[in-house]
Design an enzyme around this catalytic site. Structure first.
Site, PDB file in Angstrom:
ATOM      1  N   LEU A   1       9.933   1.339 -48.691  1.00  0.00           N
ATOM      2  CA  LEU A   1      11.208   1.929 -49.112  1.00  0.00           C
ATOM      3  C   LEU A   1      12.409   1.032 -48.833  1.00  0.00           C
ATOM      4  O   LEU A   1      13.529   1.360 -49.227  1.00  0.00           O
ATOM      5  CB  LEU A   1      11.411   3.275 -48.403  1.00  0.00           C
ATOM      6  CG  LEU A   1      10.424   4.381 -48.809  1.00  0.00           C
ATOM      7  CD1 LEU A   1      10.441   5.506 -47.772  1.00  0.00           C
ATOM      8  CD2 LEU A   1      10.760   4.931 -50.186  1.00  0.00           C
TER       9      LEU A   1
ATOM     10  N   ASP B   1      14.404  -8.295 -49.439  1.00  0.00           N
ATOM     11  CA  ASP B   1      14.984  -7.129 -50.116  1.00  0.00           C
ATOM     12  C   ASP B   1      16.468  -6.945 -49.817  1.00  0.00           C
ATOM     13  O   ASP B   1      17.164  -6.213 -50.532  1.00  0.00           O
ATOM     14  CB  ASP B   1      14.254  -5.846 -49.688  1.00  0.00           C
ATOM     15  CG  ASP B   1      12.863  -5.729 -50.294  1.00  0.00           C
ATOM     16  OD1 ASP B   1      12.519  -6.562 -51.147  1.00  0.00           O
ATOM     17  OD2 ASP B   1      12.122  -4.810 -49.898  1.00  0.00           O
TER      18      ASP B   1
ATOM     19  N   LYS C   1      15.122   2.452 -51.388  1.00  0.00           N
ATOM     20  CA  LYS C   1      14.942   2.057 -52.789  1.00  0.00           C
ATOM     21  C   LYS C   1      13.475   2.253 -53.147  1.00  0.00           C
ATOM     22  O   LYS C   1      12.593   2.311 -52.289  1.00  0.00           O
ATOM     23  CB  LYS C   1      15.375   0.619 -53.055  1.00  0.00           C
ATOM     24  CG  LYS C   1      14.624  -0.453 -52.253  1.00  0.00           C
ATOM     25  CD  LYS C   1      13.366  -0.950 -52.946  1.00  0.00           C
ATOM     26  CE  LYS C   1      12.624  -1.973 -52.086  1.00  0.00           C
ATOM     27  NZ  LYS C   1      11.169  -1.943 -52.282  1.00  0.00           N
TER      28      LYS C   1
END
Length: 269
Positions: A96, A133, A8
């Site tokens: 990421l 996350d 992401k």
């Protein structure tokens, strides 16, 4: 059974305040990117976990995939040992969310393979115990993220048709290092408002609080962002706490061998 945990990016990242529990409140937009690992699990007589691809530092038992298995095992309705294989492609410690994706996708994979019948909400709550996350990757769609990174609001942001280029220069930046240069500040305008502006206006408007102080310490970050703009990016920035930078393009750019010394991924959003 196989799945493909994806990365992401953060579009904007504001560190708004230090919490009493030691964490920070933040706000950001999370957007999925198709840079992927491969994760396979099959029923087995005993628990086996092996990896290929990028070398993963640390003890295997600390991997979020195994922690995900421990969390979901009590809910299994069939044979609960598995042989797990992870092929690691997404760079680690790169902003990421690759490790978080592996943990969250593992929960979804085990939920199906072991017939646990857990709901999306239950999986998100479980994922939140793995890391900040992780809950994002359960539904894996664009969201406005707030609180300490585990609360989400669905947003109408569709970048389909745009091309993204992600460049990881291999600079390892720890979370402690990234936060050490930050003075939490509430922005004049929230990123959830700014994201509604046309993408052509994002440059200079939507910012990552980590980017400027880290670019002073690691000038290569700024150099890569500027290189992406010179290549025609509409918007370019560092993602998360770095050091990966990305550029969003209307048309696929011709990079030739310009960034060949770095880990680069290019694809459609």
């Amino acid at each position: 059974m196989i799945c493909f945990p994806n990365a992401k990016i953060n579009i904007g990242l504001n560190i708004t305040e230090k919490r009493s529990d030691g964490f920070h409140n933040l706000e950001s937009v999370f957007y999925p990117v198709k840079w992927r690992d491969a994760l396979e699990a099959i029923p087995a007589e005993r628990l086996i976990f092996n990896t290929t691809g990028l070398d993963i530092p640390g003890k295997p038992e600390n991997n979020l995939i195994l922690k995900a298995f421990d969390l979901i095992k009590p809910f299994a309705k069939k044979e609960s040992n598995v042989h797990i294989h992870l092929h690691k492609v997404i760079p680690m410690g790169a902003g990421l969310g690759g490790g978080s994706a592996d943990g969250a996708f593992a929960l979804k994979l085990f939920n199906e393979l072991l017939e646990c019948d857990l709901s999306i909400l239950q999986l998100q709550q479980m994922a939140a115990t793995l890391g900040s996350d992780c809950p994002f990757f359960i539904e894996n769609k664009p969201v406005f993220c707030f609180d300490r990174g585990i609360k989400f609001k669905t947003i109408e942001l569709d970048l389909t048709g745009y091309t993204i280029v992600c460049i990881n220069p291999g600079i390892h930046i720890s979370t402690a290092e990234a936060y050490g240069s930050i003075i939490p500040t509430k922005p004049k305008e929230s990123v959830i408002t700014l994201i509604e502006e046309p993408i052509e206006k994002w440059k200079g408007l939507i910012k990552n609080d980590f980017e400027e102080p880290l670019a002073k310490k690691y000038p290569l970050i700024d150099e890569l962002v500027n290189s992406l703009y010179r290549k025609g990016a509409i918007y370019a920035a560092m993602t998360g706490s770095g050091s990966t930078v990305y550029g969003i393009f209307k048309e696929e750019p011709h990079l030739k061998n310009q960034f060949s010394e770095y880990a680069v991924w290019k694809g459609e959003l």
